[in-house]
Design an enzyme around this catalytic site. Structure first.
Site, mmCIF file in Angstrom:
data_model
loop_
_atom_site.group_PDB
_atom_site.id
_atom_site.type_symbol
_atom_site.label_atom_id
_atom_site.label_comp_id
_atom_site.label_asym_id
_atom_site.label_seq_id
_atom_site.Cartn_x
_atom_site.Cartn_y
_atom_site.Cartn_z
ATOM 1 N N SER A 134 0.853 -1.182 0.000
ATOM 2 C CA SER A 134 0.000 0.000 0.000
ATOM 3 C C SER A 134 0.889 1.231 0.000
ATOM 4 O O SER A 134 2.108 1.142 0.126
ATOM 5 C CB SER A 134 -0.858 0.012 1.249
ATOM 6 O OG SER A 134 -0.007 0.184 2.368
ATOM 7 N N LYS A 135 0.247 2.369 -0.109
ATOM 8 C CA LYS A 135 1.008 3.611 -0.162
ATOM 9 C C LYS A 135 1.756 3.889 1.142
ATOM 10 O O LYS A 135 2.597 4.776 1.192
ATOM 11 C CB LYS A 135 0.059 4.771 -0.468
ATOM 12 C CG LYS A 135 -0.401 4.718 -1.904
ATOM 13 C CD LYS A 135 -1.226 5.918 -2.276
ATOM 14 C CE LYS A 135 -1.710 5.734 -3.699
ATOM 15 N NZ LYS A 135 -2.831 6.522 -4.052
ATOM 16 N N ARG A 136 1.434 3.127 2.177
ATOM 17 C CA ARG A 136 2.076 3.365 3.463
ATOM 18 C C ARG A 136 3.603 3.253 3.380
ATOM 19 O O ARG A 136 4.339 3.938 4.054
ATOM 20 C CB ARG A 136 1.580 2.354 4.497
ATOM 21 C CG ARG A 136 0.634 2.978 5.507
ATOM 22 C CD ARG A 136 0.250 1.971 6.532
ATOM 23 N NE ARG A 136 -0.247 0.751 5.914
ATOM 24 C CZ ARG A 136 0.005 -0.450 6.382
ATOM 25 N NH1 ARG A 136 0.755 -0.606 7.441
ATOM 26 N NH2 ARG A 136 -0.485 -1.510 5.769
#
Ligand code: GLU
Length: 516
Positions: free
Chosen positions: A254-256
């Site tokens: 994810s963009k995390r």
């Protein structure tokens, strides 16, 4: 002939997972003398993004993944199996949807949104699997006709066969699903557009795709697809499902963890060679104890096989990407240096001092190109000196050009430091010895005529020997005094880059400090 396809939905950017799929499809096709095609799966009109296809084509071109068939930026297709954009093929899908209905492999479903929601709610409450309950499966013909006449909207659903569906995945081995547990998938929506499932199968067949290589998230859809091939009397292609990409904590990427769009990495200045090399190793490696990880696209083409693709999820490790980027930058930098050296001496035997100095300046200029956009204006004024300082921190610049200033600023302004910096307990350098060493260094360096790193080194080495010192006992205080820092380039390099005058001045400052 082997034919693979990359079939992205144009979301506006190329996801790193998408690039990995495209790369493996490309490599597999190239390795086997086959064809690689690009197909745009844009049947979800709600997700339409302006300019997305053009962007996708640009990114694929930038990394060097050329395709043999597919859409181009000027709107024309290349290849004889087009159109390669699904929204231009709706008539084809409608025809096959009708064929499926006629053969009793699909049916019209008139259920309203409200009814379906109600059904889902009941299923949730009773912990049943969320599946369509087949209310419309056996509607009498007359009712169907009346509904159509009355203009009641409907979708077309696949009638999943209640049988075992088995197939061999080239990565995961034999996989088996019980047809009863698979939902009756919508194939055509009420707006007359197909869903991914129907369009994907029809296109893969008509475009003569032999190997469907795609992310593992599509594995649960595969029994639906296989049932469709069978219903239409077509041979299914081979399937290879690639492992998921994971964050460091093993959750789905994810963009995390950072960006997921390839375009962001390009913007940040990552080299295409590094991006491709990194992405290739997300779920694959050449195996057989091969330790080299640096591969060009051409080399990957030769080395790639699907049987070396891993089953387990691949961790997306940004540090590894940085590592690849550094290795590639270094490689390119060395290639550039080779060309420069050849210009100075065709046999690259730079042995005389003059050529060597010339080469060092060129080397500095090359490094300057890597980092100048991150350097504040004032550094540009000190060209000659700047180039020299850059050579002394070459490795650091190649690793991260953004940090260049941090590493060279001491050359331009001596940091304030305590005299204790000039001492070194382990080497037995106390204040007194520091002072003695600096005096020796000062006298020695004053007599160095030809201010090259080598001459400086020879002179100081002799002084060390003559005065029966250990190397570090002289070099530590000199290096510390020249840089004012705990860590810096070595004494010889630093003295060379500073120039004779500044070197002597800084040693005098150090001696002053020791007197106070
Ligand atoms: N359109 C699908 C996607 O966006 C393609 C999946 C497949 O390759 O079958 O990933």
């Amino acid at each position: 002939m082997i034919k693979t396809r990359f079939a992205p939905s144009p979301t506006g950017y190329l996801h790193v997972g998408g690039l990995r799929t495209a790369l493996y499809c490309y490599l597999f096709a190239r390795k086997n003398g086959g064809k690689f095609i690009l197909r745009i799966e844009d049947t979800d009109q709600e997700r339409y993004v302006e300019g997305a296809v053009e962007n996708l084509i640009n990114t694929l071109q930038w990394v060097g993944l050329t395709y043999d068939e597919g859409p181009t930026k000027n709107g024309k297709d290349i290849g004889g199996f087009g159109p390669y954009t699904q929204s231009k093929r709706t008539g084809i899908y409608r025809k096959y949807a009708q064929e499926l209905i006629d053969k009793n492999h699909a049916y019209r479903c008139f259920c309203t949104k409200e009814r379906l929601e109600e059904m889902r709610k009941h299923q949730e409450e009773s912990h049943a699997a969320p599946m369509y309950d087949r209310k419309c499966l056996e509607l009498p013909k007359s009712e169907i006709e009346a509904n159509i006449k009355a203009g009641i909207p409907f979708v077309i659903r696949q009638k999943m066969p209640y049988e075992t569906i088995k197939f061999k995945d080239l990565v995961r081995g034999t996989i088996q699903f019980d047809g009863k547990t698979v939902d009756d998938q919508i194939l055509m929506k009420s707006d007359g557009f197909p869903t991914y499932h129907l369009a994907n199968v029809v296109d893969d067949h008509l475009m003569e795709i032999t190997h469907v290589i795609r992310g593992e998230e599509w594995l649960p859809s595969t029994p639906k697809h296989i049932a469709l091939y069978k219903a239409l009397n077509w041979n299914p292609p081979e399937f290879a499902h690639l492992p998921l990409l994971l964050n460091a904590d093993k959750s789905k990427l994810s963009k995390r963890q950072g960006h997921v769009a390839v375009e962001e990495y390009i913007k940040e200045g990552y080299l295409k060679e590094a991006i491709i090399n990194f992405v290739a190793f997300l779920g694959w490696n050449p195996g057989s104890g091969e330790e080299n990880e640096i591969y060009t696209l051409d080399q990957l083409e030769k080395a790639f096989t699907l049987d070396k693709v891993h089953k387990a999820g691949a961790i997306f490790n940004l540090e590894k990407l940085d590592w690849f980027n550094w290795r590639w930058k270094k490689q390119k930098f060395l290639e550039k240096l080779k060309v420069l050296a050849e210009k100075i001496d065709r046999k690259i035997q730079i042995s005389d001092e003059k050529s060597n100095q010339k080469f060092l300046t060129e080397r500095g200029k090359c490094l300057y190109e890597e980092c100048n956009k991150f350097l504040p204006e004032q550094y540009n004024l000190a060209e000659e000196k700047l180039f020299k300082t850059l050579v002394t921190v070459e490795e650091k610049i190649l690793r991260n050009p953004k940090e260049t200033e941090e590493h060279i600023k001491f050359y331009f302004s001596l940091p304030d430091y305590d005299k204790e910096l000039l001492t070194h307990e382990k080497m037995g350098v106390d204040l007194e010895l520091a002072s003695r060493s600096l005096e020796i260094a000062l006298k020695t360096l004053e007599n160095v005529e030809n201010w090259t790193e080598n001459e400086i080194k020879i002179a100081l080495a002799k002084a060390i020997e003559d005065n029966k010192l250990k190397t570090g006992q002289l070099l530590w205080p000199v290096r510390a005094g020249l840089s004012g820092l705990q860590f810096s380039p070595g004494a010889f390099e630093a003295a060379w880059a500073l120039g004779k005058e500044e070197t002597l001045a800084r040693i005098k400052i150090a001696l002053e400090k020791l007197k106070s």
